[in-house]
Motif scaffolding. Sequence first.
Motif, short mmCIF file in Angstrom:
data_model
loop_
_atom_site.label_atom_id
_atom_site.label_comp_id
_atom_site.label_asym_id
_atom_site.label_seq_id
_atom_site.Cartn_x
_atom_site.Cartn_y
_atom_site.Cartn_z
N MET A 1 -12.67 -11.36 -11.07
CA MET A 1 -11.83 -10.85 -9.99
C MET A 1 -10.40 -10.60 -10.50
O MET A 1 -9.89 -11.34 -11.32
N ALA A 2 -9.79 -9.57 -10.00
CA ALA A 2 -8.44 -9.27 -10.45
C ALA A 2 -7.45 -10.26 -9.87
O ALA A 2 -7.63 -10.80 -8.79
N ARG A 3 -6.41 -10.54 -10.62
CA ARG A 3 -5.33 -11.35 -10.11
C ARG A 3 -4.23 -10.41 -9.64
O ARG A 3 -4.01 -9.37 -10.23
N GLY A 4 -3.53 -10.75 -8.62
CA GLY A 4 -2.50 -9.84 -8.14
C GLY A 4 -1.29 -10.58 -7.62
O GLY A 4 -1.36 -11.75 -7.30
N ALA B 1 4.16 -2.93 -5.81
CA ALA B 1 3.23 -4.05 -5.85
C ALA B 1 2.39 -3.89 -7.10
O ALA B 1 2.07 -2.77 -7.50
N VAL B 2 2.05 -5.00 -7.73
CA VAL B 2 1.33 -4.94 -9.00
C VAL B 2 0.08 -5.81 -8.93
O VAL B 2 0.15 -6.94 -8.46
N MET B 3 -1.03 -5.26 -9.38
CA MET B 3 -2.25 -6.06 -9.50
C MET B 3 -2.63 -6.11 -10.98
O MET B 3 -2.65 -5.08 -11.65
N ARG C 1 -5.52 -6.77 -13.61
CA ARG C 1 -6.98 -6.78 -13.61
C ARG C 1 -7.51 -7.77 -14.66
O ARG C 1 -6.76 -8.29 -15.48
N GLU D 1 -2.15 -2.42 -12.31
CA GLU D 1 -2.07 -1.28 -11.40
C GLU D 1 -0.80 -1.43 -10.58
O GLU D 1 -0.65 -2.40 -9.84
N VAL E 1 1.58 -0.06 -7.73
CA VAL E 1 1.62 0.81 -6.55
C VAL E 1 3.06 0.88 -6.07
O VAL E 1 3.70 -0.15 -5.87
N ARG F 1 -9.71 3.69 -13.29
CA ARG F 1 -9.97 2.32 -13.79
C ARG F 1 -10.78 2.36 -15.08
O ARG F 1 -10.54 1.57 -16.00
#
Lengths: 306, 329
Positions: free
Chosen positions: B1-4, B56-58, B60, B66, B68, B114
């Motif tokens: 799962m990605a961390r964000g 905002a940053v996620m 992966r 990523e 936004v 992605r």
Amino acid sequence: VTALDQSSVATAADEQPVFVESPLGHLLAVVTCPTAPSTGVAVVLLRGGGWRPSSGPRRTQVRLARRLATLGVSSVRFSYHGVAESGGEGDAVFRLDQPYVDDLGAVAEWVTRQGLRSILVGNCFGARTALSYAARSGADGIALLVPPLHDFEVARRRDRRPLRKLARRATPRHVWAVARSPARRRAFGRTARALRDLTVNSVSRGRAAPAWMSRHFCRELDATLTRGIPVLFVYGEQDPYFRDFESARTGEVGDIIRRAGSLVTVKVVPGRMHGLTSWETQDATISEVHAWVASLVTPLRETGGR
Amino acid sequence: MARGYDVTPMLLQPSPWRERMRRSRLGAVGPVGEWAEQKGTGTSMIAAGSPPESQAVMVRDDGGTEEVAFLGDEALLFGCLHIPAGEVRGGLVICSPILADFGANYQREVNLARHLAADGVAVQRFHPRGTGHSDGDAADLTLQSLIDDATQAFAHLRDRLPGRTIAVLGTRFSALVATRVAGAHGQPLVLWEPVTDPQRYIKEGLRARAVNAMRSGVQPEEPADELARRGFVDLLGIPVGRELLGTASDVGLAAELGEQPCPVLLVQLDQRDELRDDYVALREQLQSRRCDVTAHCFPLAESWWFVHDRLAPTEAVVEATVRWLLARL
């Protein structure tokens, strides 16, 4: 919206993206800040099933969020897990009997952490998710836009798709194709369960609801209204789901709504709301939701959010 | 799962900067020092005189990120930048299609971004003005506004990747946009089911609107009458302005490319499994401009106008595009 209000409608400069942590992945939400003194309320916008971004069908969520800002209301629109910018793995099928309550729970919790109260506005699958969540965890109001009252499409359309039609499709070639494909096997399982439930419901005595009626929906609507949560229903006059709603109101759903009295508001807008393929229908829907949210937050505004 | 995580705490009250931006758009620009006077009030962490870096940053699983954010100064564009974890070999700007196609193609674009980021390619996606989360009204959208927005997104990525090759991808109507931007810089170009004749595309949309109205038992208003009455035509719930409706037929893909030859990947998503006539002609036009053209066909059963969002075919299209781009970046 009057010319005066138009000048204070929010824009992207009043918005901010944020990733909200949920059990199934990080959800991308766009938060619209109020352009008037805050009432301490945030509207959480939930879209229908599908793979579009949280701007919603035809940007209606964007337009609604930016207009609600004039009421001193924040808005949060987000993508479900596995959809658009959100993380996590999405499901191949959005099932009405399995709404994304965990996603909404994560967003609602985030809203609470900001010191705000939540009003939920959901469209189709999002309406079912909002209702399911409100029944369990509460909210300050929920607007259900064109909510389906069934759990399985095959069940609702049973009257238009007689069993013999399904039987005709059971050719060896079709059966072999279903047996080979995991996705089609799962779909077949869903259909079989829907037909089983339909049969059970049809032979149940004393049920004052159509056989396709979702028991989840009735139970959750009852629980939500018992909590004293105001509920707005909005349908398009041409929506097949509106005909379902009218039919269901003659039975159990009608009883629940009557018991709730003024907590329930039902509005019907011109055209077909599902898909929102008309500008007039979008405008009418946005106006109804805007007016209903205003009726909820105006007392808060007058008391300074206390 | 990605961390964000979100890098900027939320400001749910109207912020001074937002207020300034809003008033600026309304023609009521505050004094230069206005924002600076707000610092130290505890309402913001933003440096005096500069807008907040509201992104905002996620992160992966593979370490890629990523980002936004809303891009620009005045009319803001919603953008998502996919950044690989390790060395970046090049970039791609994705020009999303418009009208009903915007949602139909969306997840395919996310999946492509992605996949590419996992292979070391930075990808900039964005919503043009008048679409998605960006500013602007849909009725004001024009070919030129789309080109301006794509140019802005291209510049944004180029600033992050100086000296690297940056390809451009466009789908359906936005293929015209991608062609103009890629042509201006001589960069690799990917075209997914490109519109070769804008007028035919608009006519198809109006036909879809008529079919939709008939299904509802309504007689659709003549587009010209509706345009005169309210300044736009309601195309399946999306307002389309006069200028976009009038985008001329002589705006052609090959002509948009300009003089610089570039490698082109042409992807057909249609019912048939061989290149249709207008794409055969397009390939010849591009080759006559010394472009190296690769074509792929992926059978697709549905109409673009009536399927609201589509996942299939995704994997095959994404794989073919990734393979082609990696060979050129």
